[in-house]
Design an enzyme around this catalytic site. Structure first.
Site, PDB file in Angstrom:
ATOM      1  CB  CYS A 192      -0.913   0.014   1.227  1.00 21.09           C
ATOM      2  SG  CYS A 192      -1.869   1.530   1.416  1.00 21.09           S
TER       3      CYS A 192
ATOM      4  CB  CYS B 260      11.021  13.191  10.972  1.00 22.80           C
ATOM      5  SG  CYS B 260      10.521  11.902  12.136  1.00 22.80           S
TER       6      CYS B 260
END
Length: 580
Positions: free
Chosen positions: A9, A127
């Site tokens: 996905c 991040c």
């Protein structure tokens, strides 16, 4: 029947996993023997081996692209988007059996000539906290790259270090390098390659445009300009500005804050003032957490801000400036200023101080640390330190003595900021403010910030449960995952919903977050650690008062969840069968 089931996905981890398990269960009910190959972050990929492929009667691919398609040449194969597999997996498998055809992989995607498909791409994602954005952006880039016909490898630099590290051969053979990083990463290994810089948020939300822009706009970087050289584009310079340097410092500081805060909380188990008795375990825990880990917070913050600006030569002057800020009482504000001052001082010495070739080797170990530390230290002592210390003292006094009305207003502001961009710059600004105040033993704002940051993801999960008819099956499954992510203080769990419906999700989240922040400040909640979500409750005294704090989170999450459930339109898409 022997079957191979493959799921992948492009938008998230949960759908990949859930589709794989539901298809496997449905195949079992049909009496099939299956091998499941799941491409996601929850489990390692277990590719079908040559023996399993040879024995397979059918290959079912629930994905936008067939992974490693050449291995299935000549096998009966059926491919359709993953969202068609979730509502009725048994019917999906039965359709696959009926409509599968012998597979002939195409050597190159049809758009290769136009868009530069079929390229070799390597990427790095990173991040500040290294928990959610890092891995979600990596998966999005990988799936989008494969869907566009490219060979892509993504390295993640998360909270546990680098994973899926790129080899020297992969970097050498790559046509382009994508650095989707909100913090500084070592650019020297990409010297001489075409490099495109962007943020993790951009890579997560717009993976295909990011790859297309990288192929069209990437520029060659050499060893001297890899970090912040003169040849960088204006866009790269902007992305590598103050915000990015600050987040680099925060990301390295966070482990100190988490470990120190939890150790202090553990010392309170023996009594709030038990640590004052020398030789006791409580005193030892307080010494480790408050006396050592917290003492390193400001130097580490300043040192790695300077590192982001000037690379390794900035670390020593940055840490020296940070320690001075801590000793003077300038706190995290002084540490931030010291980090930027040391970084740019070290960078200036590197660039403008010219030495004879015979003594050039002394520059990184003697000249830069000496001059940059001297400039930083004298500036902190004689110019910056005292005024900033006075400012921080005034801020701390205000926060400790403010009345209920001011506390509620601050909670509303911080809560709304945490929910405004779901892990973006505004969210990180509020988070950095709360983390910095922990060094001054001010714990209430951090409590409001974490509580509000949990609201959007939990709220989306609640909305998908109470208004099932308005959500598609994949959205309902994503809602379950969002609930778990929210409880872990991973605000990004709400991103899939915000990306599809921002004008409803963002306001609903901000209202709920503002209410939670206000309630947390009103009841005087205090949080010793800046991460962990509700699981921090397992640490005694990490959160006080526990019940009121939980009530604040529940109230905000219900407002967001029920509010979005009422606002969302019932526009569930109808699945369309894939053509053969």
């Amino acid at each position: 029947m022997n079957a191979i089931i493959i799921t992948a996905c492009p938008s998230g981890m949960a759908t990949t996993f859930l589709a794989a398990r539901r298809l496997e269960q449905a195949a079992g009910r049909l009496g099939w023997q299956t091998h499941v190959e799941m491409h996601g972050e929850l489990e390692p990929v277990q590719p079908a081996d040559a023996e399993a492929i040879a024995a397979a009667d059918l290959v079912v691919v629930a994905a936008d692209q067939v992974p490693a398609p050449q291995r299935f040449e000549g096998k009966r194969l059926y491919r359709a988007p993953i969202d068609q597999a979730l509502p009725d997996p048994k019917a999906f498998l039965e359709r696959a059996e009926r409509e599968a055809r012998p597979y002939a992989p195409q050597p190159e995607a049809p758009v290769a000539a136009k868009a530069g498909a079929g390229r070799r791409i390597v990427a790095v994602t990173a991040c500040p906290t290294g928990v959610a954005h890092t891995f979600m952006a990596a998966e999005a880039l990988a799936e989008a790259g494969r869907a566009l016909g490219h060979a892509i490898r993504v390295e993640t630099q998360g909270s546990v270090g680098a994973q899926d590290q790129l080899s020297d051969d992969e970097i050498r053979d790559a046509d382009v390098v994508i650095l989707a990083c909100d913090i500084e990463v070592d650019p020297t290994r990409f010297a001489g390659k075409r490099v495109y810089r962007t943020s993790t948020g951009n890579a997560l939300k717009k993976p295909r445009p990011t790859i297309e822009a990288a192929l069209a706009e990437a520029e060659v970087e050499d060893a001297a300009s890899g970090g912040a050289g003169e040849g960088e584009r204006k866009k790269s310079v902007k992305e590598k500005g103050v915000y990015k340097h600050l987040l680099t410092g925060v990301s390295f500081m966070l482990p100190m804050v988490v470990a120190g805060g939890l150790l202090i909380a553990l010392s309170f188990v023996f009594g709030i003032e038990a640590f004052k008795e020398e030789g006791t375990l409580a005193a030892a825990l307080m010494e480790i957490g408050g006396g050592t880990a917290f003492a390193l917070m400001i130097p580490v913050l300043a040192g790695y801000i300077a590192y982001s600006i000037a690379d390794r030569p900035g670390i020593a002057p940055g840490m020296i400036g940070g320690m001075l800020a801590s000793n003077i009482g300038a706190g995290f504000i002084g540490g931030i200023l010291a980090g930027f001052l040391a970084g740019y001082a070290a960078k200036a010495v590197t660039r403008y101080v010219k030495l004879p070739a015979s003594v050039e080797s002394l520059k990184p170990i003697l000249i830069i640390p000496l001059l940059a530390s001297l400039v930083t230290g004298l500036t902190m002592i004689y110019i910056v330190g005292e005024p900033v210390a006075a400012l921080l003292s005034a801020l701390t006094t205000f926060l400790e003595n403010m009345g209920s009305a001011n506390a509620v207003l601050l909670g509303i502001l911080l809560g709304a900021m945490m929910c405004f961009d779901l892990g973006g710059p505004v969210n990180k600004a509020a988070y950095t403010f709360g983390v910095g105040l922990l060094a001054s033993e001010t714990y209430a704002p951090m409590a409001a910030i974490m509580a509000a940051g949990m609201v959007p993801a939990i709220g989306m999960g609640i909305a998908s449960l109470v208004a099932k008819a308005k959500f598609s099956e994949p959205e309902r499954e994503a809602g379950k995952a969002s609930l778990v992510l929210g409880c872990c203080f991973i605000t990004e769990g709400a991103i899939p919903f915000a990306a599809k419906d921002p004008l409803r999700v963002i306001p609903a989240s901000m209202v709920g977050g503002a209410v939670t922040g206000a309630l947390s400040m009103l009841v005087g909640a205090k949080l010793m650690a800046p991460h962990g979500g509700i699981f921090v409750l397992l640490i005694p005294n990490a959160i006080t008062p526990v019940l009121w704090y939980l009530a604040a989170i529940v109230a905000g999450a219900l407002i967001t969840g029920l509010g979005y459930a009422a606002l969302k339109r019932g526009d569930q898409p109808v699945a369309v069968e894939a053509s053969a």
